[in-house]
Design a protein around this motif. Structure first.
Motif, short mmCIF file in Angstrom:
data_model
loop_
_atom_site.label_atom_id
_atom_site.label_comp_id
_atom_site.label_asym_id
_atom_site.label_seq_id
_atom_site.Cartn_x
_atom_site.Cartn_y
_atom_site.Cartn_z
N GLY A 87 0.80 -1.22 0.00
CA GLY A 87 0.00 0.00 0.00
C GLY A 87 0.82 1.26 0.00
O GLY A 87 0.32 2.35 0.29
N GLU A 88 2.10 1.14 -0.31
CA GLU A 88 3.01 2.30 -0.34
C GLU A 88 3.47 2.59 -1.77
O GLU A 88 4.56 3.11 -2.00
N GLY A 89 2.63 2.25 -2.72
CA GLY A 89 3.00 2.35 -4.13
C GLY A 89 3.23 3.75 -4.63
O GLY A 89 4.11 3.98 -5.46
N GLU A 90 2.44 4.72 -4.16
CA GLU A 90 2.57 6.09 -4.67
C GLU A 90 3.98 6.64 -4.47
O GLU A 90 4.58 7.19 -5.38
N GLU A 91 4.49 6.47 -3.27
CA GLU A 91 5.85 6.97 -2.97
C GLU A 91 6.88 6.25 -3.82
O GLU A 91 7.79 6.88 -4.37
N ALA A 92 6.76 4.94 -3.95
CA ALA A 92 7.72 4.16 -4.73
C ALA A 92 7.66 4.53 -6.21
O ALA A 92 8.70 4.64 -6.87
N ILE A 93 6.46 4.75 -6.71
CA ILE A 93 6.31 5.13 -8.11
C ILE A 93 6.87 6.53 -8.34
O ILE A 93 7.56 6.78 -9.33
N ASP A 94 6.60 7.44 -7.41
CA ASP A 94 7.17 8.80 -7.53
C ASP A 94 8.69 8.75 -7.56
O ASP A 94 9.34 9.43 -8.36
N GLU A 95 9.26 7.95 -6.66
CA GLU A 95 10.72 7.80 -6.61
C GLU A 95 11.25 7.23 -7.93
O GLU A 95 12.24 7.72 -8.48
N LEU A 96 10.57 6.20 -8.45
CA LEU A 96 10.98 5.59 -9.71
C LEU A 96 10.89 6.59 -10.85
O LEU A 96 11.80 6.68 -11.68
N MET A 97 9.83 7.37 -10.89
CA MET A 97 9.68 8.34 -11.97
C MET A 97 10.77 9.40 -11.92
O MET A 97 11.26 9.83 -12.96
N LYS A 98 11.17 9.81 -10.72
CA LYS A 98 12.26 10.78 -10.60
C LYS A 98 13.55 10.21 -11.18
O LYS A 98 14.29 10.89 -11.88
N VAL A 99 13.82 8.96 -10.85
CA VAL A 99 15.06 8.37 -11.34
C VAL A 99 14.98 8.13 -12.85
O VAL A 99 15.97 8.30 -13.56
N VAL A 100 13.81 7.77 -13.37
CA VAL A 100 13.64 7.60 -14.81
C VAL A 100 13.89 8.93 -15.52
O VAL A 100 14.59 9.00 -16.53
N GLN A 101 13.32 10.01 -14.98
CA GLN A 101 13.54 11.34 -15.57
C GLN A 101 15.02 11.72 -15.54
O GLN A 101 15.56 12.22 -16.52
N GLN A 102 15.67 11.48 -14.42
CA GLN A 102 17.10 11.79 -14.29
C GLN A 102 17.92 10.95 -15.27
O GLN A 102 18.83 11.43 -15.91
N PHE A 103 17.55 9.69 -15.38
CA PHE A 103 18.28 8.75 -16.22
C PHE A 103 18.16 9.10 -17.70
O PHE A 103 19.08 8.89 -18.48
N SER A 104 17.02 9.63 -18.09
CA SER A 104 16.79 9.87 -19.50
C SER A 104 17.21 11.26 -19.97
O SER A 104 16.99 11.60 -21.11
N LYS A 105 17.85 12.02 -19.12
CA LYS A 105 18.34 13.36 -19.54
C LYS A 105 19.60 13.21 -20.35
O LYS A 105 20.38 12.33 -20.22
#
Length: 105
Positions: A87-105
């Motif tokens: 039930g802690e998916g929102e935080e984990a998904i937000d964290e993943l999206m941040k790293v995906v954005q950083q990774f794809s720069k």
């Protein structure tokens, strides 16, 4: 720290520690990349043609991206999936999206 950069160490532990085989595979890839970087240093020292150096840099970029995507995939399958189940998916998904954005720069 800029808000677009991730901390070097989040202080979090993986849900499922990497197996020895996983560690070996990632470390071997990184060592190969390290060797490629040393090769480029020698190319510069030997005043090699710019395009030859750029081709090698491109190969290193592809190799490092492959390692990153592999780690991201593992993180998604283990850490993010576990957080969603708890039930802690929102935080984990937000964290993943941040790293995906950083990774794809």
């Amino acid at each position: 720290m800029c808000d677009h950069q991730l901390p070097e160490n989040s202080g979090k532990e993986p849900v499922k520690p990497r197996t020895d085989e996983e560690k070996t595979a990632v470390l071997n890839r990184l060592k190969r990349i390290e060797g490629q970087v040393r090769g480029i240093q020698k190319m510069v020292e030997n005043d090699r043609y710019c395009v030859d150096i750029l081709v090698q840099i491109s190969a290193i970029n592809k190799a490092i991206n492959k390692v990153g995507y592999s780690l991201m995939e593992r993180h998604t399958h283990h850490c993010v999936a576990d957080a969603i189940k708890k039930g802690e998916g929102e935080e984990a998904i937000d964290e993943l999206m941040k790293v995906v954005q950083q990774f794809s720069k």
